[in-house]
Scaffold this active site. Structure first.
Site, PDB file in Angstrom:
ATOM      1  N   HIS A 122       0.826  -1.231   0.000  1.00 18.72           N
ATOM      2  CA  HIS A 122       0.000   0.000   0.000  1.00 18.72           C
ATOM      3  C   HIS A 122       0.853   1.270   0.000  1.00 18.72           C
ATOM      4  O   HIS A 122       0.299   2.368  -0.123  1.00 18.72           O
ATOM      5  CB  HIS A 122      -0.911   0.053   1.233  1.00 18.72           C
ATOM      6  CG  HIS A 122      -1.932  -1.036   1.302  1.00 18.72           C
ATOM      7  ND1 HIS A 122      -2.821  -1.279   0.274  1.00 18.72           N
ATOM      8  CD2 HIS A 122      -2.221  -1.955   2.267  1.00 18.72           C
ATOM      9  CE1 HIS A 122      -3.603  -2.307   0.626  1.00 18.72           C
ATOM     10  NE2 HIS A 122      -3.255  -2.729   1.821  1.00 18.72           N
ATOM     11  N   ASP A 132      -2.687 -10.721  -1.860  1.00 16.38           N
ATOM     12  CA  ASP A 132      -3.189 -10.183  -0.596  1.00 16.38           C
ATOM     13  C   ASP A 132      -4.670  -9.833  -0.806  1.00 16.38           C
ATOM     14  O   ASP A 132      -5.075  -9.491  -1.915  1.00 16.38           O
ATOM     15  CB  ASP A 132      -2.383  -8.922  -0.238  1.00 16.38           C
ATOM     16  CG  ASP A 132      -2.688  -8.390   1.150  1.00 16.38           C
ATOM     17  OD1 ASP A 132      -1.881  -8.637   2.065  1.00 16.38           O
ATOM     18  OD2 ASP A 132      -3.737  -7.724   1.321  1.00 16.38           O
ATOM     19  N   HIS A 159      -6.248  -7.323   0.068  1.00 16.00           N
ATOM     20  CA  HIS A 159      -6.421  -5.902  -0.244  1.00 16.00           C
ATOM     21  C   HIS A 159      -5.733  -5.560  -1.571  1.00 16.00           C
ATOM     22  O   HIS A 159      -4.732  -6.181  -1.930  1.00 16.00           O
ATOM     23  CB  HIS A 159      -5.816  -5.036   0.872  1.00 16.00           C
ATOM     24  CG  HIS A 159      -6.390  -5.334   2.226  1.00 16.00           C
ATOM     25  ND1 HIS A 159      -5.750  -6.123   3.158  1.00 16.00           N
ATOM     26  CD2 HIS A 159      -7.560  -4.950   2.774  1.00 16.00           C
ATOM     27  CE1 HIS A 159      -6.509  -6.219   4.239  1.00 16.00           C
ATOM     28  NE2 HIS A 159      -7.614  -5.518   4.041  1.00 16.00           N
ATOM     29  N   ASP A 207      -4.286 -12.693   4.287  1.00 21.91           N
ATOM     30  CA  ASP A 207      -5.513 -12.149   4.855  1.00 21.91           C
ATOM     31  C   ASP A 207      -6.742 -12.459   4.000  1.00 21.91           C
ATOM     32  O   ASP A 207      -7.836 -11.988   4.303  1.00 21.91           O
ATOM     33  CB  ASP A 207      -5.379 -10.636   5.114  1.00 21.91           C
ATOM     34  CG  ASP A 207      -4.679  -9.900   3.975  1.00 21.91           C
ATOM     35  OD1 ASP A 207      -4.486 -10.498   2.901  1.00 21.91           O
ATOM     36  OD2 ASP A 207      -4.326  -8.719   4.178  1.00 21.91           O
TER      37      ASP A 207
HETATM   38 ZN    ZN Z   1      -3.868  -7.052   3.138  1.00 24.61          ZN
END
Ligand code: ZN
Length: 298
Positions: A123, A160, A162, A247
């Site tokens: 990120h 991931d 996200h 995750d």
């Molecule tokens: Zn993540």
């Protein structure tokens, strides 16, 4: 397989924060108990230099990070992202570990490699930290592989849960990096729409695969077969880097994708097979998220 980690990765820590040092301790413990750590070849890690960081981050952001150490306290870079006085040094080691892991496979010292690092990186934006991430570990390693090993086509697969918005931003207009992300959508950080496919010369070299919550192993298997494999086949990567977030596991407290450990094993074996097929097995797995310790270390 080369195994790259560093004891200082536990120094970046904030109790009660989901991205706390216990995450990496759980992975270290598990790799030790199962004998996997002993079977892998451990490599020394050097921190990345300013030059390596500046390949993907702005000078202004690097200045901010370098000033944090002298503040003597933990600061917030945004609502989710903390940095304590040692975090910048730790982040330089994390990015350095990923560069080392990529070096090892590109030099032929290892068939493939695993970088167990934190803070995570995907990120981190060119000009600011975000989403628990300080430096774009995998992006720095990709830029480094291109510069020092003349790798012309790098495939980054980000599984991931996200969206890897930072990695995407760093190569959005760059056709030498094909960025493929599977992520729950909508979910933090809210980016990663299907229509976002890159810009300029990089158009077609970003592939976002947003997935509604509730999907699991079968959906991911289909996505790999129908989307990721054909993209890789068209691109013919010379190196694969995987942003491995754990995750998307059903027990993760931050998200709602329902992958099982078997589903994860399938993703990893598909990527290993992809690396065998296109780039002589050269692949680096890089730890990103994963906030259920059982799933992360499984
Ligand atoms: Zn993540």
């Amino acid at each position: 397989t080369a195994y790259v980690t560093h004891p200082r990765f536990s120094e970046h820590h904030l109790p009660e924060h989901p991205e706390h040092a216990g995450r990496i301790r759980a992975v270290w413990r598990r790799l030790g108990e199962t004998g996997l750590a002993a079977r892998m070849h451990a490599l020394d890690v050097q921190p990345v230099t300013d030059e390596q960081i500046l390949a993907v981050h702005s000078r202004g952001y690097l200045d901010v990070l370098q000033r944090i150490g002298s503040l003597g306290r933990t600061v917030r870079l945004d609502a989710d992202t903390y940095a304590n006085p040692t975090s910048y040094e730790v982040a330089c080691l994390a990015a350095g570990a990923v560069c080392t892991a990529a070096d090892a496979v590109l030099r032929g010292d290892a068939a493939n490699s695993l970088a167990v690092v934190r803070p995570p990186g995907h990120h981190a934006m060119p000009d600011h930290g975000m989403g628990f991430c300080l430096l774009g570990n995998i992006a720095i390693a990709a830029a480094d592989a291109r510069r020092r090993h003349q790798v012309e086509r790098i495939l980054i697969v980000d599984f991931d849960v996200h969206h890897g918005n930072g990695t995407e931003a760093m190569f959005y207009d760059d056709p030498s990096v094909l960025f493929v992300s599977t992520h729950q959508y909508p979910l933090y950080p809210g980016t990663g729409a299907l229509e976002d496919i890159g810009a300029g010369a990089g158009q077609g070299y970003t592939a976002n695969i947003p997935i509604p919550g509730g999907h699991g192993d079968a959906s991911y298997a289909a996505i790999f077969e129908q989307v990721v494999w054909p993209l890789a086949d068209r691109f013919q990567p010379q190196l694969i880097l995987a942003s491995a977030g754990f995750d998307a596991h059903w027990a993760d407290p931050l998200a709602g994708i329902r992958l099982s450990l078997n589903g994860y094993a399938l993703l990893c074996s598909e990527l290993l097979r992809m690396a065998d097929q296109y780039c002589g097995g050269k692949i680096v797995f890089v730890m990103e998220g994963g906030y259920n310790l059982e799933a992360l270390s499984g």
